[in-house]
Design a protein around this motif. Structure first.
Motif, PDB file in Angstrom:
ATOM      1  N   HIS A 117       0.908  -1.140   0.135  1.00  0.00           N
ATOM      2  CA  HIS A 117      -0.131  -0.039   0.035  1.00  0.00           C
ATOM      3  C   HIS A 117       0.881   1.357   0.005  1.00  0.00           C
ATOM      4  O   HIS A 117       1.494   1.548   0.999  1.00  0.00           O
ATOM      5  N   ILE A 118       1.034   1.929  -1.164  1.00  0.00           N
ATOM      6  CA  ILE A 118       2.047   3.012  -1.435  1.00  0.00           C
ATOM      7  C   ILE A 118       1.585   4.317  -1.167  1.00  0.00           C
ATOM      8  O   ILE A 118       0.181   4.649  -1.659  1.00  0.00           O
ATOM      9  N   SER A 119       2.043   5.155  -0.443  1.00  0.00           N
ATOM     10  CA  SER A 119       1.452   6.424   0.036  1.00  0.00           C
ATOM     11  C   SER A 119       2.687   7.459  -0.258  1.00  0.00           C
ATOM     12  O   SER A 119       3.992   6.834  -0.353  1.00  0.00           O
ATOM     13  N   PRO A 120       2.475   8.849  -0.380  1.00  0.00           N
ATOM     14  CA  PRO A 120       3.754   9.732  -0.461  1.00  0.00           C
ATOM     15  C   PRO A 120       4.828   9.189   0.711  1.00  0.00           C
ATOM     16  O   PRO A 120       6.206   9.446   0.330  1.00  0.00           O
ATOM     17  N   HIS A 121       4.360   8.918   1.805  1.00  0.00           N
ATOM     18  CA  HIS A 121       5.221   8.586   2.790  1.00  0.00           C
ATOM     19  C   HIS A 121       6.265   7.445   2.458  1.00  0.00           C
ATOM     20  O   HIS A 121       7.497   7.261   2.731  1.00  0.00           O
ATOM     21  N   LYS A 122       5.657   6.405   1.836  1.00  0.00           N
ATOM     22  CA  LYS A 122       6.279   5.164   1.144  1.00  0.00           C
ATOM     23  C   LYS A 122       7.321   5.566   0.136  1.00  0.00           C
ATOM     24  O   LYS A 122       8.438   5.261  -0.008  1.00  0.00           O
ATOM     25  N   LEU A 123       7.127   6.674  -0.531  1.00  0.00           N
ATOM     26  CA  LEU A 123       7.847   7.176  -1.646  1.00  0.00           C
ATOM     27  C   LEU A 123       9.173   7.925  -1.012  1.00  0.00           C
ATOM     28  O   LEU A 123      10.308   7.719  -1.266  1.00  0.00           O
ATOM     29  N   ARG A 124       8.838   8.489   0.232  1.00  0.00           N
ATOM     30  CA  ARG A 124       9.956   8.976   0.916  1.00  0.00           C
ATOM     31  C   ARG A 124      10.688   8.138   1.538  1.00  0.00           C
ATOM     32  O   ARG A 124      12.095   8.258   1.566  1.00  0.00           O
ATOM     33  N   ALA A 125      10.227   7.050   2.145  1.00  0.00           N
ATOM     34  CA  ALA A 125      10.974   5.800   2.283  1.00  0.00           C
ATOM     35  C   ALA A 125      11.855   5.092   1.329  1.00  0.00           C
ATOM     36  O   ALA A 125      12.973   4.768   1.502  1.00  0.00           O
ATOM     37  N   SER A 126      11.193   5.252   0.088  1.00  0.00           N
ATOM     38  CA  SER A 126      11.828   4.665  -1.101  1.00  0.00           C
ATOM     39  C   SER A 126      13.294   5.325  -1.437  1.00  0.00           C
ATOM     40  O   SER A 126      14.322   4.949  -1.773  1.00  0.00           O
ATOM     41  N   PHE A 127      13.088   6.668  -1.184  1.00  0.00           N
ATOM     42  CA  PHE A 127      14.334   7.558  -1.440  1.00  0.00           C
ATOM     43  C   PHE A 127      15.323   7.365  -0.356  1.00  0.00           C
ATOM     44  O   PHE A 127      16.562   7.249  -0.554  1.00  0.00           O
ATOM     45  N   ALA A 128      14.857   7.356   0.880  1.00  0.00           N
ATOM     46  CA  ALA A 128      15.711   6.971   1.743  1.00  0.00           C
ATOM     47  C   ALA A 128      16.700   5.671   1.857  1.00  0.00           C
ATOM     48  O   ALA A 128      17.706   5.826   1.982  1.00  0.00           O
ATOM     49  N   THR A 129      15.791   4.937   1.687  1.00  0.00           N
ATOM     50  CA  THR A 129      16.270   3.534   1.383  1.00  0.00           C
ATOM     51  C   THR A 129      17.680   3.382   0.447  1.00  0.00           C
ATOM     52  O   THR A 129      18.662   2.973   0.333  1.00  0.00           O
ATOM     53  N   ASP A 130      17.213   3.887  -0.959  1.00  0.00           N
ATOM     54  CA  ASP A 130      18.064   4.164  -2.094  1.00  0.00           C
ATOM     55  C   ASP A 130      19.295   5.079  -1.598  1.00  0.00           C
ATOM     56  O   ASP A 130      20.463   4.779  -2.311  1.00  0.00           O
ATOM     57  N   PHE A 131      18.890   6.214  -1.063  1.00  0.00           N
ATOM     58  CA  PHE A 131      20.116   6.998  -0.574  1.00  0.00           C
ATOM     59  C   PHE A 131      20.950   6.338   0.119  1.00  0.00           C
ATOM     60  O   PHE A 131      22.352   6.533  -0.076  1.00  0.00           O
ATOM     61  N   TYR A 132      20.675   5.634   1.313  1.00  0.00           N
ATOM     62  CA  TYR A 132      21.526   4.864   2.290  1.00  0.00           C
ATOM     63  C   TYR A 132      22.294   3.829   1.433  1.00  0.00           C
ATOM     64  O   TYR A 132      23.463   3.713   1.753  1.00  0.00           O
ATOM     65  N   ARG A 133      21.359   3.181   0.786  1.00  0.00           N
ATOM     66  CA  ARG A 133      22.308   1.985  -0.068  1.00  0.00           C
ATOM     67  C   ARG A 133      23.393   2.527  -0.940  1.00  0.00           C
ATOM     68  O   ARG A 133      24.252   1.652  -1.075  1.00  0.00           O
ATOM     69  N   GLU A 134      23.410   3.537  -1.440  1.00  0.00           N
ATOM     70  CA  GLU A 134      23.789   4.067  -2.600  1.00  0.00           C
ATOM     71  C   GLU A 134      25.340   4.927  -1.609  1.00  0.00           C
ATOM     72  O   GLU A 134      26.581   4.746  -2.012  1.00  0.00           O
ATOM     73  N   THR A 135      24.907   5.499  -0.472  1.00  0.00           N
ATOM     74  CA  THR A 135      26.113   6.491   0.143  1.00  0.00           C
ATOM     75  C   THR A 135      26.655   5.853   1.280  1.00  0.00           C
ATOM     76  O   THR A 135      27.712   6.148   1.663  1.00  0.00           O
ATOM     77  N   ASN A 136      25.522   5.110   2.077  1.00  0.00           N
ATOM     78  CA  ASN A 136      25.972   4.419   3.556  1.00  0.00           C
ATOM     79  C   ASN A 136      26.156   5.673   4.316  1.00  0.00           C
ATOM     80  O   ASN A 136      27.242   5.541   5.597  1.00  0.00           O
ATOM     81  N   ASP A 137      25.612   6.965   4.041  1.00  0.00           N
ATOM     82  CA  ASP A 137      25.805   8.254   4.809  1.00  0.00           C
ATOM     83  C   ASP A 137      24.539   8.513   5.784  1.00  0.00           C
ATOM     84  O   ASP A 137      23.684   9.215   5.271  1.00  0.00           O
ATOM     85  N   ILE A 138      24.667   7.745   6.741  1.00  0.00           N
ATOM     86  CA  ILE A 138      23.332   8.253   7.671  1.00  0.00           C
ATOM     87  C   ILE A 138      22.946   9.671   8.238  1.00  0.00           C
ATOM     88  O   ILE A 138      22.012  10.128   8.413  1.00  0.00           O
ATOM     89  N   TYR A 139      24.188  10.517   8.402  1.00  0.00           N
ATOM     90  CA  TYR A 139      24.302  11.699   8.771  1.00  0.00           C
ATOM     91  C   TYR A 139      23.737  12.463   7.757  1.00  0.00           C
ATOM     92  O   TYR A 139      22.764  13.466   8.024  1.00  0.00           O
ATOM     93  N   ALA A 140      24.010  12.475   6.485  1.00  0.00           N
ATOM     94  CA  ALA A 140      23.689  13.077   5.297  1.00  0.00           C
ATOM     95  C   ALA A 140      22.195  12.810   5.014  1.00  0.00           C
ATOM     96  O   ALA A 140      21.430  13.601   4.737  1.00  0.00           O
ATOM     97  N   LEU A 141      21.724  11.639   5.056  1.00  0.00           N
ATOM     98  CA  LEU A 141      20.293  11.360   5.002  1.00  0.00           C
ATOM     99  C   LEU A 141      19.356  11.878   6.168  1.00  0.00           C
ATOM    100  O   LEU A 141      18.338  12.326   5.749  1.00  0.00           O
ATOM    101  N   SER A 142      20.011  12.003   7.300  1.00  0.00           N
ATOM    102  CA  SER A 142      19.037  12.578   8.325  1.00  0.00           C
ATOM    103  C   SER A 142      18.906  14.081   8.049  1.00  0.00           C
ATOM    104  O   SER A 142      17.763  14.564   8.176  1.00  0.00           O
ATOM    105  N   ASN A 143      19.978  14.537   7.678  1.00  0.00           N
ATOM    106  CA  ASN A 143      19.671  15.937   7.369  1.00  0.00           C
ATOM    107  C   ASN A 143      18.940  16.313   6.217  1.00  0.00           C
ATOM    108  O   ASN A 143      18.096  17.446   6.241  1.00  0.00           O
ATOM    109  N   ILE A 144      19.094  15.622   5.048  1.00  0.00           N
ATOM    110  CA  ILE A 144      18.294  15.651   3.852  1.00  0.00           C
ATOM    111  C   ILE A 144      16.912  15.556   4.245  1.00  0.00           C
ATOM    112  O   ILE A 144      15.998  16.286   3.648  1.00  0.00           O
TER     113      ILE A 144
END
Length: 354
Positions: free
Chosen positions: A295-322
């Motif tokens: 069940h996809i909502s805009p919040h799940k799209l936000r989670a998709s971005f976060a998952t992909d960003f962390y997978r690519e960068t491994n930078d949790i501090y940058a992710l938290s800031n963004i």
């Protein structure tokens, strides 16, 4: 700046009206509490949530305690001092199984999840702690009540192939009703810009709704995002996001917005600023063509971005800031072992040798 955003100023004004309406039916010391919140630069949306929670609590007292008045306005600080921790526990049961939400315009009997109980109890603990520390009452019945523990949940996000299907669904209009198909060409460019923006930046749907035309800087691929607590942050987006944004903004130039929405970036078919609910409906409609199991909502799209960003960068501090969080603890869930790891090791154990 956030205070110059017409939409946010209007939202604040409406929230303040709702706050005044709720406080008019509550004891005066409740207004003292919310006034203190305002001096701490708490947003009107947060203060409204506190008022709604207090309204629920005082309604509980009137309905379930025969020794108290049936009018919340007549419940004194002496009445509050008589409450015990067991009364607070009974309140938790009350809001878990039968609760009143003014926005639903009636009584809804349903089970509240633990996250909802956590938030409502946290509001109550803040209220009683304020009253106790400011000597409004001499007893704090919430002091020994612990917040319910949240059970960890798997993060729901879209896989790359599902994202591709979602974008294809927006472009093709597949799955839309016959009536929706008639307007698809008019909204396709807008909807693509919205979904690509959510997927490519991780902004909240409320932040997307609040965007004004002047918040977007196509030349520097950046935008001003109006975040919680009246904070404004500059975020940078990819060239891919820029492509879809530019296409929509070229079209937006020729649309005459209705009064009050002249500065809004994303407009409805009525040429007024889109609402959070309207974007949620659009995302839900298109995502049904991309996946049946999620069940996809805009919040799940936000989670998709976060998952992909962390997978690519491994930078949790940058992710938290963004994502606009003050603490990395909120985004640690994206670094936890989840379905991605389980999928990777699914063939690790063999039952029979070939």
């Amino acid at each position: 700046m956030a205070q110059n955003n017409v939409y946010l100023k209007h939202q604040d004004k409406e929230n303040e009206k709702k706050i005044d309406t709720l406080l008019s039916s509550l004891p005066s010391y409740c207004r003292t509490f919310t006034d203190a919140l305002e001096t701490q630069h708490t947003s009107s949306r947060t203060r409204l949530a506190y008022c709604q929670d207090l309204t629920m609590f005082f309604r509980f007292l009137c309905e379930n305690n025969p020794s108290l008045s049936d009018n919340p306005l007549k419940i004194s600080t002496s009445d509050l001092e008589m409450l015990k921790s067991v009364d607070i526990e009974e309140y938790l049961i009350y809001i878990k199984y039968g609760w009143y939400n003014p926005e639903n315009k009636g009584i809804k009997y349903e089970v509240n999840d633990i996250a909802a109980l956590q938030r409502r109890l946290a509001s109550l603990k803040s209220f009683f702690n304020y009253c106790y520390t400011h000597e409004i009452i001499s007893n704090n019945p919430t002091a020994i009540i612990s917040l319910p523990k949240l059970k960890p949940k798997d993060i729901i996000y879209l896989e790359p192939d599902e994202i591709a299907k979602l974008v294809d669904a927006v472009e093709s209009g597949e799955g839309l009703t016959a009536r929706e198909q008639k307007f698809h060409e008019l909204v396709k460019c807008r909807d693509l810009a919205i979904i690509i923006l959510l997927l490519g930046t991780g902004i909240r749907v409320s932040e997307c709704v609040a965007l004004d035309i002047n918040d977007i800087d196509l030349k520097n691929t950046s935008m001003l995002v109006h975040r919680k607590e009246q904070k404004v942050m500059t975020l940078f987006y990819s060239d891919e996001v820029a492509e879809y944004l530019k296409a929509y903004m070229d079209m937006r130039k020729d649309i005459a917005a209705r009064e009050g929405s002249e500065t809004a970036l994303f407009l409805s078919l009525q040429n007024s600023r889109m609402s959070v609910r309207s974007i949620e409906r659009r995302v839900k409609k298109y995502s049904e063509q991309a996946t049946f199991l999620k069940h996809i909502s805009p919040h799940k799209l936000r989670a998709s971005f976060a998952t992909d960003f962390y997978r690519e960068t491994n930078d949790i501090y940058a992710l938290s800031n963004i994502l606009g969080h003050n603490s990395v603890d909120v985004v640690k869930k994206y670094a936890n072992i989840g379905s991605e790891t389980r999928r990777r090791y699914r063939n690790s154990v063999r039952i029979r040798e070939e």
